[in-house]
Motif scaffolding. Sequence first.
Motif, mmCIF file in Angstrom:
data_model
loop_
_atom_site.group_PDB
_atom_site.id
_atom_site.type_symbol
_atom_site.label_atom_id
_atom_site.label_comp_id
_atom_site.label_asym_id
_atom_site.label_seq_id
_atom_site.Cartn_x
_atom_site.Cartn_y
_atom_site.Cartn_z
ATOM 1 N N HIS A 18 0.724 -1.213 0.066
ATOM 2 C CA HIS A 18 -0.015 -0.077 0.004
ATOM 3 C C HIS A 18 1.088 1.395 0.132
ATOM 4 O O HIS A 18 1.791 1.196 0.889
ATOM 5 C CB HIS A 18 -0.819 0.108 1.316
ATOM 6 C CG HIS A 18 -1.930 -0.929 1.278
ATOM 7 N ND1 HIS A 18 -2.776 -1.456 0.200
ATOM 8 C CD2 HIS A 18 -2.027 -1.893 2.579
ATOM 9 C CE1 HIS A 18 -3.260 -2.473 0.621
ATOM 10 N NE2 HIS A 18 -3.103 -2.757 1.878
ATOM 11 N N SER A 19 0.513 2.176 -0.830
ATOM 12 C CA SER A 19 1.092 3.548 -0.933
ATOM 13 C C SER A 19 0.264 4.479 -0.153
ATOM 14 O O SER A 19 -0.865 4.419 0.566
ATOM 15 C CB SER A 19 1.449 3.856 -2.458
ATOM 16 O OG SER A 19 0.085 4.133 -3.042
ATOM 17 N N GLY A 26 -1.681 3.333 4.144
ATOM 18 C CA GLY A 26 -0.520 3.232 3.273
ATOM 19 C C GLY A 26 0.458 4.501 3.797
ATOM 20 O O GLY A 26 -0.010 5.257 4.181
ATOM 21 N N TYR A 29 4.721 7.684 -1.362
ATOM 22 C CA TYR A 29 4.487 7.598 -2.894
ATOM 23 C C TYR A 29 5.269 6.279 -3.353
ATOM 24 O O TYR A 29 5.988 5.891 -2.573
ATOM 25 C CB TYR A 29 5.291 8.764 -3.696
ATOM 26 C CG TYR A 29 4.627 10.030 -3.639
ATOM 27 C CD1 TYR A 29 3.398 10.241 -4.354
ATOM 28 C CD2 TYR A 29 5.027 10.909 -3.000
ATOM 29 C CE1 TYR A 29 2.571 11.443 -4.468
ATOM 30 C CE2 TYR A 29 4.265 12.461 -2.635
ATOM 31 C CZ TYR A 29 3.000 12.527 -3.577
ATOM 32 O OH TYR A 29 2.603 13.834 -3.377
ATOM 33 N N PRO A 30 4.343 5.808 -4.401
ATOM 34 C CA PRO A 30 4.734 4.328 -4.937
ATOM 35 C C PRO A 30 6.376 4.397 -5.445
ATOM 36 O O PRO A 30 6.947 3.619 -5.360
ATOM 37 C CB PRO A 30 4.012 4.204 -6.284
ATOM 38 C CG PRO A 30 2.739 4.972 -6.004
ATOM 39 C CD PRO A 30 3.222 6.088 -5.232
ATOM 40 N N LYS A 32 8.963 5.589 -3.936
ATOM 41 C CA LYS A 32 9.603 5.203 -2.692
ATOM 42 C C LYS A 32 9.508 3.807 -2.278
ATOM 43 O O LYS A 32 10.672 3.064 -1.965
ATOM 44 C CB LYS A 32 9.215 6.214 -1.274
ATOM 45 C CG LYS A 32 9.236 7.679 -1.577
ATOM 46 C CD LYS A 32 10.694 8.056 -1.768
ATOM 47 C CE LYS A 32 10.939 9.461 -1.737
ATOM 48 N NZ LYS A 32 12.178 9.882 -2.102
ATOM 49 N N HIS A 33 8.541 3.138 -2.555
ATOM 50 C CA HIS A 33 8.461 1.941 -2.496
ATOM 51 C C HIS A 33 9.301 1.218 -3.299
ATOM 52 O O HIS A 33 9.761 0.172 -3.136
ATOM 53 C CB HIS A 33 7.033 1.254 -2.453
ATOM 54 C CG HIS A 33 6.174 1.856 -1.340
ATOM 55 N ND1 HIS A 33 5.814 0.965 -0.088
ATOM 56 C CD2 HIS A 33 5.544 2.962 -1.104
ATOM 57 C CE1 HIS A 33 4.971 1.854 0.555
ATOM 58 N NE2 HIS A 33 4.738 2.878 -0.066
ATOM 59 N N LEU A 47 1.722 -3.167 -6.206
ATOM 60 C CA LEU A 47 0.986 -1.910 -5.763
ATOM 61 C C LEU A 47 -0.484 -2.390 -5.375
ATOM 62 O O LEU A 47 -1.097 -2.616 -6.626
ATOM 63 C CB LEU A 47 1.023 -0.616 -6.443
ATOM 64 C CG LEU A 47 0.304 0.549 -5.999
ATOM 65 C CD1 LEU A 47 0.621 0.693 -4.551
ATOM 66 C CD2 LEU A 47 0.746 1.698 -6.762
ATOM 67 N N ASP A 49 -3.455 -0.806 -3.569
ATOM 68 C CA ASP A 49 -3.815 0.243 -2.498
ATOM 69 C C ASP A 49 -5.497 -0.366 -2.410
ATOM 70 O O ASP A 49 -5.974 -0.977 -3.212
ATOM 71 C CB ASP A 49 -3.719 1.472 -3.062
ATOM 72 C CG ASP A 49 -2.358 2.009 -3.047
ATOM 73 O OD1 ASP A 49 -1.733 1.695 -1.969
ATOM 74 O OD2 ASP A 49 -2.119 3.047 -3.602
ATOM 75 N N GLY A 55 -2.561 5.374 -7.372
ATOM 76 C CA GLY A 55 -1.044 5.255 -7.232
ATOM 77 C C GLY A 55 -0.424 4.726 -8.716
ATOM 78 O O GLY A 55 0.834 4.626 -8.813
ATOM 79 N N ALA A 59 3.126 4.772 -10.227
ATOM 80 C CA ALA A 59 3.982 3.585 -10.104
ATOM 81 C C ALA A 59 4.776 3.365 -11.645
ATOM 82 O O ALA A 59 5.756 3.061 -11.621
ATOM 83 C CB ALA A 59 3.474 2.456 -9.556
#
Length: 93
Positions: A18-19, A26, A29-30, A32-33, A47, A49, A55, A59
């Motif tokens: 989850h972003s 979450g 931001y995607p 960062k993941h 991803l 969510d 998002g 991504a």
Amino acid sequence: MTSPIILPPNRFVGLHGHSGFSTNDGLGYPSKHIDFVLENGMDAWALTDHGNGNGHAHARAHFNKMKKAGKRYRQLYGVEFYFVPSLLEWRRD
């Protein structure tokens, strides 16, 4: 015309991520993941969510950036959704 070859990931893949686009569940931001995934030796991430795909475009943009940089990475897209057989019954609870 030939189809592109899709290579399977060769390491652990988180399939439930989850972003900050995921309400109350979450963070960040995607991108960062995705950066975290790559920094930790993984080459794919999903991803998923809650109830939306807001998002996914973010991504995808970061995925394209990673691809241009020559990084091997695969983005998986999903949504954590809920099935309610009847909204009328659900609202009564």
